[in-house]
Design an enzyme around this catalytic site. Sequence first.
Site, PDB file in Angstrom:
ATOM      1  N   GLU A 119       8.821  60.785  58.784  1.00 51.80           N
ATOM      2  CA  GLU A 119       7.363  60.646  58.626  1.00 51.80           C
ATOM      3  C   GLU A 119       6.868  62.040  58.283  1.00 51.80           C
ATOM      4  OE1 GLU A 119       4.173  61.264  58.629  1.00 51.80           O
ATOM      5  OE2 GLU A 119       3.582  60.655  60.666  1.00 51.80           O
ATOM      6  N   GLU A 128       0.750  70.281  53.868  1.00 48.70           N
ATOM      7  CA  GLU A 128       1.813  70.671  54.812  1.00 48.70           C
ATOM      8  C   GLU A 128       3.160  70.812  54.122  1.00 48.70           C
ATOM      9  OE1 GLU A 128       1.605  67.929  58.147  1.00 48.70           O
ATOM     10  OE2 GLU A 128      -0.567  68.234  58.096  1.00 48.70           O
TER      11      GLU A 128
HETATM   12  C1  LIG Z   1       4.525  64.190  61.454  1.00 50.58           C
HETATM   13  S1  LIG Z   1       5.651  64.617  62.736  1.00 50.58           S
HETATM   14  C2  LIG Z   1       6.592  63.111  62.874  1.00 50.58           C
HETATM   15  C3  LIG Z   1       7.285  62.960  64.210  1.00 50.58           C
HETATM   16  C4  LIG Z   1       8.053  61.646  64.387  1.00 50.58           C
HETATM   17  N1  LIG Z   1       9.078  61.476  63.388  1.00 50.58           N
HETATM   18  C5  LIG Z   1       7.127  60.462  64.374  1.00 50.58           C
HETATM   19  O1  LIG Z   1       7.153  59.701  63.403  1.00 50.58           O
HETATM   20  O2  LIG Z   1       6.364  60.291  65.321  1.00 50.58           O
HETATM   21  C6  LIG Z   1       6.722  65.705  61.857  1.00 50.58           C
HETATM   22  C7  LIG Z   1       7.705  66.449  62.714  1.00 50.58           C
HETATM   23  O3  LIG Z   1       8.598  67.114  61.859  1.00 50.58           O
HETATM   24  C8  LIG Z   1       8.910  68.395  62.369  1.00 50.58           C
HETATM   25  N2  LIG Z   1       9.331  69.210  61.223  1.00 50.58           N
HETATM   26  C9  LIG Z   1       8.550  69.625  60.189  1.00 50.58           C
HETATM   27  N3  LIG Z   1       9.298  70.290  59.289  1.00 50.58           N
HETATM   28  C10 LIG Z   1      10.576  70.294  59.755  1.00 50.58           C
HETATM   29  C11 LIG Z   1      11.805  70.831  59.265  1.00 50.58           C
HETATM   30  N4  LIG Z   1      11.859  71.491  58.113  1.00 50.58           N
HETATM   31  N5  LIG Z   1      12.922  70.658  60.000  1.00 50.58           N
HETATM   32  C12 LIG Z   1      12.863  69.986  61.186  1.00 50.58           C
HETATM   33  N6  LIG Z   1      11.723  69.464  61.698  1.00 50.58           N
HETATM   34  C13 LIG Z   1      10.599  69.603  60.993  1.00 50.58           C
HETATM   35  C14 LIG Z   1       7.614  68.829  63.047  1.00 50.58           C
HETATM   36  O4  LIG Z   1       7.865  69.816  64.035  1.00 50.58           O
HETATM   37  C15 LIG Z   1       7.116  67.511  63.629  1.00 50.58           C
HETATM   38  O5  LIG Z   1       7.595  67.314  64.932  1.00 50.58           O
END
Ligand SMILES: C[S@@+](CC[C@H](N)C(=O)[O-])C[C@H]1O[C@@H](n2cnc3c(N)ncnc32)[C@H](O)[C@@H]1O
Length: 359
Positions: A119, A128
Amino acid sequence: MLCDRVRMDAYHSAVFRNPHHFRGKVVLDVGTGSGILAIWSAQAGARKVYAVEATNVAEHARELVRANGVADIVEVIQGTMEDIVLPEKGESCRFLNPCYICSFLNRCQTFEIDVIISEWMGYYLLRESMFDSVICARDRWLNPGGVMYPSHARMWLAPIRSGLGDKKMEDFEIAMNDWNHFVEDTQAYYGVNMNALTKAYRAEHEKFYLKSSIWNNLHPNQLIGQPAVVKEMDCLTATVEEIREVRAQVTLPINQDRTRLAALAGWFDVHFRGSKQNPAVEEVELNTAPDENGGTHWGQQVFLMTPAPRVNEGDSINVSFSMVRSKENHRLMDMDITYELHEASGRKLPAVATKIFLE
Ligand SMILES: C[S@@+](CC[C@H](N)C(=O)[O-])C[C@H]1O[C@@H](n2cnc3c(N)ncnc32)[C@H](O)[C@@H]1O
């Protein structure tokens, strides 16, 4: 996000209505957060799920994975997608599947990820820039024939009516009035003329009140014309190059009489269709368009047109739209929008150009 029913229902339906994509498969959840998508993937029958999370939330994900009895399937890895190495070593390579030579020599370093779920969507889809990380994961780890969840995405633009423009203009005028009083008082009490900074103050506040995109959950009856798609993406083939700059020319027909074009509104939808080779049995859509039932936490982005021109049914707006990453912060977006009003009578009004910041 976990309370956003539209979002949650869409991902839940996408996974559980398409168990053939998950049963016995290896799944990668990019940005697992709480681990919810990884847990669903395991519940839908995945053999192994790698749940990658950059932040310390990974600890909570581990706890939830254990509490939900899927710790033997879901492995939470804390780190950024770009830096981590997946522990799974595949038995096949990209050229032959299965590749007997590779498995015989025990040399194949190709990893078998069958499904990438994530997501990653930000405001107006691309704010973002998290999709970059999903593209990186896909190019490094996804098997040929693998599927992306979601599989497709679109960005929309539509003409709307709204009181937001008048409200923001009022706030801007109040801010400028306050500034003028401040300039007078500073001169009177402290003997310093601050007027030299008026131009900079005005520019900064004009940007804040009138040129910044506004989050809103619009009602569908605020749409005064037909929406148009400004970008369509296949998540299996999209490139970072392709999303760095979104450009489109669209015509938006007006279908309401005696109203004002207060703004253009932007939103997105994503689809879960699987791939051509391996389609979904049931396609699912996650739509963030204006919705009378309240919509999603993404809402829509409102790009004010100041001044707002009068429009009538039968008119149309020709829009030239471009969205690029901000030079100061690649996670934010700068937009150039030029519109030209074509009246039903045949009269064309001069083009108006405006800059909008999605911050
Ligand atoms: C929008 S949230 C979605 C969380 C979960 N998958 C959900 O659907 O509820 C995006 C998540 O991706 C993580 N994230 C963003 N970029 C990332 C990266 N390059 N590698 C690992 N995690 C990442 C953020 O820290 C955040 O927790």
